[in-house]
Design an enzyme around this catalytic site. Structure first.
Site, PDB file in Angstrom:
ATOM      1  N   TYR A 197       0.827  -1.203   0.000  1.00  0.00           N
ATOM      2  CA  TYR A 197       0.000   0.000   0.000  1.00  0.00           C
ATOM      3  C   TYR A 197       0.867   1.261   0.000  1.00  0.00           C
ATOM      4  CZ  TYR A 197      -3.915   3.003   1.484  1.00  0.00           C
ATOM      5  OH  TYR A 197      -4.879   3.980   1.577  1.00  0.00           O
ATOM      6  N   LYS A 201       1.326   4.307  -2.913  1.00  0.00           N
ATOM      7  CA  LYS A 201       0.986   5.693  -2.592  1.00  0.00           C
ATOM      8  C   LYS A 201       2.203   6.611  -2.666  1.00  0.00           C
ATOM      9  CE  LYS A 201      -3.302   4.669  -1.921  1.00  0.00           C
ATOM     10  NZ  LYS A 201      -4.297   5.039  -2.954  1.00  0.00           N
ATOM     11  N   THR A 234     -15.736   5.601   5.035  1.00  0.00           N
ATOM     12  CA  THR A 234     -16.299   4.800   3.948  1.00  0.00           C
ATOM     13  C   THR A 234     -16.831   3.490   4.520  1.00  0.00           C
ATOM     14  OG1 THR A 234     -14.200   3.685   3.500  1.00  0.00           O
ATOM     15  CG2 THR A 234     -14.607   5.767   2.351  1.00  0.00           C
TER      16      THR A 234
END
Length: 305
Positions: A197, A201, A234
């Site tokens: 991840y 990014k 979310t």
């Protein structure tokens, strides 16, 4: 001056700066009315909310995701909220042909492109994606299939961003348009157990920051905005944090995050940070990297996608 005092001063100055930016960023909602917008990753979460917010502002939108049934629902709601036009392309952005089809559809439907909003995230390796989101350390996964996952993950979450931007640039140059890249605080500071991840990014920051200065050097009027987000409420984040009431209380509203991204793109901001703490830690880390390394090694957080 003690370390604590210095950090406190940085935080206070940062809060002051963010307050000024938020109130005086010059955002004009009318500047978005009639604008043509491509948004990826719109089946749920921040992408879906951005589609709704752009619709309320009277934009023309084209959204993408893999789930066609969800895209139909988002498009229908966008039209009811005031979108001048709303279309979708069901596809996997990890596939070159689907990226090409998305930008070609925008060209055919709109004849121009004002905003490219890159927001999708995912992997084709469902089982390994689950292990990754559990927070497994890289060293605990020496199997070659995890390396295959890493390659696939970068393809979906990095290479496809570059591909879409490359395909869209001719249209964006014609319209003096905007590229908006949705990233996170973990693209600014290293974090354990989420190396895939963080890799994607950090690389997004590196590529699109370089693209920004290349466009400036060539005197091309295309802005590049990096949206650095923290924990946003979310459905996926809320689900992951359902057993941690303390962390759940820290998540920021999805609608406010979406509007912060839209404002940043419209005002051609270099970077936007939401919520505020996503600004503080990277800035402290730039001055005292050992401190952020120490904090990262002591706090156990899952990725915020």
């Amino acid at each position: 001056m003690s370390l604590l005092v210095r950090v406190s001063l940085l935080v206070l100055l940062g809060a002051f700066a963010v307050g000024i930016y938020w109130n005086y960023d010059g955002f004009d909602p009318e500047s978005v009315r009639g604008a043509t917008v491509v948004i990826t990753g719109c089946s749920t979460g921040i992408g879906e909310e951005m589609a709704h917010q752009y619709a309320r502002l009277g934009a023309k939108i084209l959204i993408t995701a893999r789930r066609e049934n969800r895209l139909k629902e988002v498009v229908a709601k966008a039209k009811s909220l005031g979108a001048q036009e709303a279309h979708y392309v069901a596809g996997d952005m990890g596939k070159a042909e689907d990226c090409e089809r998305t930008i070609q559809t925008a060209k055919e439907k709109f004849g121009r492109l004002d905003y490219l909003v890159l927001n999708h995230v995912g992997s084709s390796f469902k089982s390994l994606d689950f292990k990754f989101n559990e927070g497994k350390a890289w060293g605990d996964n020496p199997e070659m299939d995890f390396l295959d996952f890493f390659v696939d993950y970068l393809n979906v979450n990095l290479v496809s961003y570059v591909r879409l931007a490359s395909l869209a640039l001719p249209l964006l140059k014609e319209s003096s348009g905007h590229i908006v890249v949705v990233s996170t605080g973990l693209g600014k500071i290293p974090w354990p157990n989420v190396s895939s991840y963080c890799s994607a990014k950090f690389a997004l920051d590196g590529f699109f920051s370089s693209l920004r200065v290349e466009l400036m050097k060539a005197q091309q009027d295309v802005s590049v905005t990096l949206a650095v987000l923290g924990y946003i409420g979310t459905p996926k984040v809320v689900r992951n944090l359902q057993n941690s009431a303390e962390m759940l209380n820290m998540v920021a509203p999805v609608d406010q995050a979406a509007m912060a991204i839209i404002r940043g793109g419209a005002t051609r901001a270099r970077e936007i940070y939401y919520p505020f703490y996503t600004w503080a830690l990277p800035k402290v880390g730039a001055l005292m990297p050992q401190l952020t390394d120490y904090i990262s090694s002591k706090v156990d957080l899952a990725p915020d996608n």
